[in-house]
Design a protein around this motif. Structure first.
Motif, short mmCIF file in Angstrom:
data_model
loop_
_atom_site.label_atom_id
_atom_site.label_comp_id
_atom_site.label_asym_id
_atom_site.label_seq_id
_atom_site.Cartn_x
_atom_site.Cartn_y
_atom_site.Cartn_z
N UNK A 99 0.86 -1.18 0.00
CA UNK A 99 0.00 0.00 0.00
C UNK A 99 0.89 1.23 0.00
N UNK A 100 0.40 2.33 -0.54
CA UNK A 100 1.20 3.55 -0.64
C UNK A 100 1.50 4.17 0.71
N UNK A 101 0.65 3.92 1.69
CA UNK A 101 0.83 4.45 3.04
C UNK A 101 0.50 3.35 4.04
N UNK A 102 0.98 3.47 5.28
CA UNK A 102 0.60 2.48 6.30
C UNK A 102 -0.92 2.39 6.41
N UNK A 103 -1.41 1.21 6.75
CA UNK A 103 -2.85 1.02 6.94
C UNK A 103 -3.33 1.69 8.22
N UNK A 104 -2.47 1.70 9.22
CA UNK A 104 -2.75 2.37 10.49
C UNK A 104 -1.47 2.99 11.00
N UNK A 105 -1.60 4.14 11.63
CA UNK A 105 -0.47 4.76 12.33
C UNK A 105 -1.03 5.91 13.18
N UNK A 106 -0.19 6.47 14.01
CA UNK A 106 -0.59 7.60 14.84
C UNK A 106 -1.69 7.23 15.83
N UNK A 107 -2.63 8.14 16.02
CA UNK A 107 -3.69 7.93 17.01
C UNK A 107 -4.67 6.82 16.63
N UNK A 108 -4.70 6.44 15.35
CA UNK A 108 -5.56 5.33 14.91
C UNK A 108 -4.97 3.97 15.24
N UNK A 109 -3.68 3.92 15.56
CA UNK A 109 -2.99 2.66 15.83
C UNK A 109 -3.18 2.32 17.31
N UNK A 110 -4.21 1.52 17.59
CA UNK A 110 -4.56 1.20 18.98
C UNK A 110 -4.52 -0.31 19.21
N UNK A 111 -4.45 -0.69 20.48
CA UNK A 111 -4.48 -2.10 20.85
C UNK A 111 -5.79 -2.73 20.39
N UNK A 112 -5.74 -4.01 20.07
CA UNK A 112 -6.98 -4.69 19.73
C UNK A 112 -6.83 -5.74 18.65
N UNK A 113 -7.98 -6.27 18.27
CA UNK A 113 -8.06 -7.31 17.26
C UNK A 113 -8.48 -6.68 15.94
N UNK A 114 -7.78 -7.06 14.88
CA UNK A 114 -8.03 -6.52 13.54
C UNK A 114 -8.20 -7.67 12.56
N UNK A 115 -8.80 -7.34 11.43
CA UNK A 115 -8.93 -8.31 10.35
C UNK A 115 -8.63 -7.62 9.03
N UNK A 116 -7.67 -8.16 8.31
CA UNK A 116 -7.39 -7.72 6.95
C UNK A 116 -8.12 -8.67 6.01
N UNK A 117 -8.88 -8.12 5.06
CA UNK A 117 -9.57 -8.92 4.05
C UNK A 117 -8.98 -8.57 2.69
N UNK A 118 -8.50 -9.58 1.98
CA UNK A 118 -7.87 -9.40 0.68
C UNK A 118 -8.79 -9.98 -0.40
N UNK A 119 -9.08 -9.22 -1.45
CA UNK A 119 -9.95 -9.68 -2.54
C UNK A 119 -9.14 -10.48 -3.56
N UNK A 120 -8.81 -11.69 -3.16
CA UNK A 120 -7.99 -12.59 -3.97
C UNK A 120 -8.73 -13.00 -5.26
N UNK A 121 -10.02 -13.25 -5.14
CA UNK A 121 -10.80 -13.71 -6.30
C UNK A 121 -10.75 -12.69 -7.44
N UNK A 122 -11.00 -11.43 -7.14
CA UNK A 122 -11.00 -10.41 -8.19
C UNK A 122 -9.60 -10.21 -8.77
N UNK A 123 -8.58 -10.27 -7.91
CA UNK A 123 -7.21 -10.14 -8.40
C UNK A 123 -6.89 -11.24 -9.40
N UNK A 124 -7.11 -12.51 -9.03
CA UNK A 124 -6.74 -13.61 -9.92
C UNK A 124 -7.61 -13.68 -11.17
#
Length: 120
Positions: free
Chosen positions: A49-74
């Motif tokens: 990605x051109x910039x971090x997905x999270x940083x600064x005040x948005x970068x907080x403790x917790x559980x995250x989920x990244x979803x990648x659209x593999x189907x559309x890419x392939x």
């Protein structure tokens, strides 16, 4: 020092970065019953990605989920794939436990498999 979250997607079937793959980042509430969309973006020509997905005040403790659209890419790649494809959206769920650290969560993916790890 504040931390950040980055990703990188590599197309292991063709041996190059997965350029222009769509992805979403979600935050999961502590109770686990509510998800909040943090950002949507695409990888660049280098599979990052051109910039971090999270940083600064948005970068907080917790559980995250990244979803990648593999189907559309392939679907845009010159590969002989089944219809419907084996993989659609690939979810990676992980925890940020240190807001001063760099969390790099790469995806290595083919039309039939994927793996990840915590990178640096």
């Amino acid at each position: 020092m504040t931390g950040k979250l980055t990703t990188h997607v590599l197309d292991t079937a063709q041996g190059h970065p997965a350029a222009y793959m769509a992805l979403e980042l979600w935050y999961l509430a502590p109770a686990g019953d509510v998800k909040s969309l943090m950002t949507t973006t695409r990888t660049n020509a280098d599979g990052r990605t051109d910039a971090p997905l999270l940083e600064g005040e948005d970068f907080i403790l917790g559980v995250y989920e990244l979803l990648f659209d593999v189907q559309s890419y392939f679907a845009t790649q010159p590969l002989d794939l089944p219809d419907p494809p084996f993989l659609g959206w690939v979810p990676l769920r992980f925890t940020i436990a240190d807001v001063t650290a760099h969390y790099h969560v790469p995806l290595l993916v083919s039309p039939w498999s994927y793996s990840t790890y915590r990178g640096s």
